[in-house]
Design an enzyme around this catalytic site. Structure first.
Site: not given
Length: 331
Positions: A221, A259, A261
């Site tokens: 992230s 992740s 984002d």
């Protein structure tokens, strides 16, 4: 001994646009940053607060999601209304909800007539270096970050919400940078970025790969906050926010499926007036400032050993310089 240094101090200049006086998100007039850090032993975590003046009256804003594997409290209302009405807080994954509640108390104390507020809290997972299940963030930590917000250069590396994060195989954390624009129809403007970096991939500096010894656990992230004083509306800020996520690729992100984002972009200017045809400069300013902020989050970090004896090594500055010189990028 490893001494944290900003990437520009290593001779690495990202892009062509000039940075602001501080080369930080706080170059945008009216934007302040405060942080609370918990470090040592099994706990390496904290809170980072981005506090723009005038937030209570609503500031034009937008959220972009590169991959939604994360928690961003308050994002749907920003999407719906195109404004933020609170500061923006960052922390560790399992502390998001405690931070949001303490944040709400802080906001209610400042507005005795409020019956609805939209606190914005983002996160990345610092569980590799911090005992994330303990959820150690208290209201005092949250209030201290907000109350200490300053227009000075924010601390970078292993501080605040970046105390326990890692990226691209190295210790990372908080990073910031800015760019100024002087050739716009709307006059001089500033774009600044602050990042909480915690994602996987192959560190790449000015197009040159810098391999790392693999961590036992991938970072996951990235939270990116973009601030500007340009006269943009929420739709245009969404375009800037998407470019902020694009900038992750410039430093080697692999955009892992695990992740989250996210980018939040806001302006302190409530009078839209910049045409879409004039966004080339702001787009460049966003990508350059985010790229440099991400690199600063790494070069300003120090090696950290935390929860369970896990360790994340700071990227050696001489390794960056050696690789760039070998590639002919630095002399």
């Amino acid at each position: 001994m490893h001494t944290p240094r900003r990437v520009r101090d290593l001779g690495v200049v990202v892009g062509a646009l000039p940075p602001g006086a501080l080369n930080a998100i706080t170059d945008v007039p009216g934007v302040r940053v405060g942080q609370t850090t918990i470090s040592g032993g099994d706990l390496n975590t904290g809170v980072t607060a981005i506090v723009p003046d005038g937030y209570a009256d609503g500031l034009p804003a937008a959220v972009a999601v590169g991959n939604g594997y994360g928690k961003l409290v308050g994002s749907t209302q920003v999407d719906e209304l195109g404004v933020i009405e609170t500061p923006i807080l960052l922390t560790g994954t399992l502390s998001v909800f405690r931070v949001a509640d303490a944040f709400l108390t802080w906001l209610l104390d400042r507005d005795p007539n409020a019956t609805s507020l939209n606190p914005i809290v983002g996160e990345t997972n610092d569980g590799y270096l911090s005992d994330i299940r303990r959820r150690p963030i208290t209201p005092e930590h949250v209030h201290a970050a907000l109350d200490s917000a300053s227009p000075d250069v924010p601390a970078e590396g292993c501080v605040g919400a970046g105390t326990g994060t890692s990226a691209l195989g190295f210790k990372a954390g908080i990073g910031t940078a800015s760019r100024t624009l002087a050739s716009l129809a709307a006059g001089v403007g500033t774009v600044g970025a602050l990042v909480q970096s915690n994602f996987s991939g192959l560190l790449t500096v000015l197009g040159t790969p810098i391999p790392a010894q693999a961590l036992d656990a991938d970072g996951n992230s990235c939270m990116i906050v973009v601030a500007t004083d340009l006269p943009l509306d929420a739709r245009q800020l969404g375009r800037l926010a998407r470019r902020a996520i694009f900038a992750l690729a410039r430093v080697g992100s692999d955009y892992s499926p695990g992740s989250g984002d996210y980018a939040i972009a806001f302006t302190t200017n409530r009078t839209p007036g910049l045409a879409d045809r004039d966004l080339r400069g702001p787009f460049q300013a966003v990508t350059e400032s985010v790229e440099e902020a991400l690199l600063n989050s790494l070069t300003m970090a120090h090696t950290t050993t935390g929860h369970g004896g896990n360790s994340a090594r700071a990227v050696p500055h001489d390794l960056i310089i050696e690789r760039l010189r070998s590639a002919g990028v630095l002399r």
